[in-house]
Design an enzyme around this catalytic site. Structure first.
Site, PDB file in Angstrom:
ATOM      1  N   GLU A  22       0.939  -1.203  -0.145  1.00  0.00           N
ATOM      2  CA  GLU A  22      -0.107  -0.104   0.034  1.00  0.00           C
ATOM      3  C   GLU A  22       0.832   1.172  -0.144  1.00  0.00           C
ATOM      4  OE1 GLU A  22      -3.116  -0.235  -0.148  1.00  0.00           O
ATOM      5  OE2 GLU A  22      -3.512  -2.259   0.414  1.00  0.00           O
ATOM      6  N   CYS A  39      -1.624   9.164   3.457  1.00  0.00           N
ATOM      7  CA  CYS A  39      -1.605   8.864   2.167  1.00  0.00           C
ATOM      8  C   CYS A  39      -2.941   9.183   1.450  1.00  0.00           C
ATOM      9  CB  CYS A  39      -1.463   7.262   2.101  1.00  0.00           C
ATOM     10  SG  CYS A  39      -2.761   6.312   2.896  1.00  0.00           S
TER      11      CYS A  39
END
Ligand code: NAD
Length: 443
Positions: free
Chosen positions: A212, A246
């Site tokens: 990720e 993020c």
């Protein structure tokens, strides 16, 4: 590492045999423990990585959610499945753990992300060598203690702190590791994917990789947007935890009809944010996690000035107005409170601009136009799309989280498919029509 890996392998057999119900209960006990220590665990994050209180509290909540959710999903995944009930043949699918996982975690959601990746691997019967980020090792240690206290065998879950380039890289390369669950930067993630793709000589396994990675996320504000919602969503998404998420918004694409109004209100809202020590619960914007992050922000500010961008506001966050899409601050993840706003002539162009980056993690639209909402849901190229709200703060089970393009590979965290990445399914087909008798058969 060799000693830890071999002790972990030894412990894994018993853990697997202990059964899904036992493993799920261990996760639930850990969740109860975390819930009873929620303020302490949040306080550690405020001190350790400079989170605001509300953000730190939410991180602990997410960790608890992961534990309970994966306990539930684990029970479903390991329930025996009989396939196609036809006569004279028994077909079934059984689930086996994959082996030992390296869990390599970031500092920005120091408990939640660590806990999500680790508990998913454990509930499926795997062992884990867990490396917290260097910046959040105290939180990592607390998670380890809580899981051990809840009943995870000591050798099955090893805490392996240390510098990423050394310890992280050694974990990734270790021949006993069967899978890697990584969350962090694109640069490191791509290196891990490349390394896992070339197994060491003699190795009989392809390492499964979940990676990720970063984002360069946009919110589109169209001409029908409710400006109160637009400004609030932009400010919270761009500057919550200093933009060190993020999922943070780093680009706001505004239709020309409302550009002036939005720009004025955004700058005023930014001016009103309380900046200070995260220990003070009133603080909305605190320090970046470490000196290197401050230096990176300064470097990108210099780039923006060199590229001639118009600085609308700076204190200590920065808002630039940018024309065009080629500038580096429109394309590269800075991971800091640096926001660009851009003008779009029409909705078509706004969608194009939102999608014209390497990343595909989160994206948003602020609009009251049903046709635009329908198009955004279909055409925004991101793993998580949010309409008329902030684009951060995904909840386990409600907004399963994860991106595509260069933002990552793997099923969504906090979603129904996530656990299937940590197992090896085996199909067993048995012909039940026997010819003759086995001499040993007692009947
Ligand atoms: P990072 O890549 O620097 O570090 C992540 C982890 O990898 C740390 O534990 C680090 O020690 C380790 N590491 C560093 N070098 C390594 C190497 N060569 N081999 C193996 N491991 C190594 O990232 P960070 O600064 O901790 O986190 C910020 C980044 O994480 C941002 O890019 C952000 O977008 C991303 N992130 C993504 C998600 C998501 O779900 N997509 C969530 C949080 C953070």
């Amino acid at each position: 590492l060799d000693t830890l890996a071999s002790a972990c392998s030894d412990a894994a057999g018993k853990w697997r045999e202990s059964g899904i119900e036992n493993r799920a209960r261990v996760l639930e006990r850990a969740a109860d423990n975390m819930a009873s220590r929620i303020y302490e665990l949040a306080a550690v994050q405020v001190r350790e990585v400079g989170k605001q209180w509300d953000q730190a509290y939410n991180d602990v909540c997410e960790a608890i959610d992961f534990l309970r959710y994966y306990a539930r999903e684990g029970r479903k995944l390991f329930a025996p499945v009989r396939l196609s009930p036809i006569r004279a043949e028994r077909n079934e699918q059984r689930i086996r753990p994959r082996g030992i996982y390296a869990v390599i975690a970031p500092w920005n959601f120091p408990l939640a992300i660590s806990c999500g990746m680790t508990s998913a691997a454990l509930v499926c019967g795997n062992g884990v060598l867990y490396k917290p980020a260097d910046e959040s090792e105290i939180t990592g240690r607390l998670m380890w203690e809580i899981l051990i206290e809840a009943g995870v065998p000591r050798n099955l879950l090893a805490l392996v702190p240390g510098p990423g380039e050394e310890i992280g890289a050694a974990l990734v390369a270790h021949p006993d590791i069967r899978g890697i669950a990584f969350t962090g930067s694109r640069e490191v993630g791509m290196g891990i994917i490349a390394s896992a793709a070339s197994p060491s000589p003699g190795s009989r396994h392809i390492k499964a990789v979940i990676a990720e990675m970063g984002g360069k996320n946009a919110i589109i504000v169209d001409e029908d947007a409710d400006m109160d919602v637009a400004v609030e969503a932009a400010i919270y998404s761009a500057f919550g935890f200093q933009g060190q998420k993020c999922s943070a918004a780093s680009r706001i694409i505004v239709m020309k009809e409302v550009f002036q109004e939005f720009r004025t209100r955004l700058v005023e809202a930014a001016r009103s944010l309380i900046i200070g020590d995260p220990l003070d619960p009133g603080t909305r914007l605190g320090p970046l996690v470490r000196g290197e992050a401050e230096e990176k922000l300064t470097r990108y500010l210099a780039i923006a000035w060199e590229e001639g961008e118009e600085l609308l506001y700076r204190h200590p966050m920065a808002i630039f107005q940018v024309e065009g899409m080629e500038q580096r601050i429109c394309r590269e993840e800075v991971f800091a409170p640096l926001l660009v706003i851009m003008l779009a002539d029409n909705f078509e162009r706004a969608l194009e601009m939102a999608n014209d980056v390497d990343y595909g993690l989160t994206a948003g639209l602020i609009s009251r136009n049903p046709a635009h909402i329908a198009r955004a849901a279909e055409e925004l190229d991101a793993g998580n799309i949010y309409i008329n709200r902030s684009i951060t703060g995904a909840l386990v089970g409600r907004q399963p989280f994860g991106g595509h393009k260069l933002s990552g590979i793997g099923a969504k965290a906090g979603g129904t498919d996530y656990l299937s990445q940590f197992i090896v399914p085996v199909s067993i087909s048995q012909n039940l029509v026997r010819r003759g008798f086995s001499p040993e058969f007692p009947g």
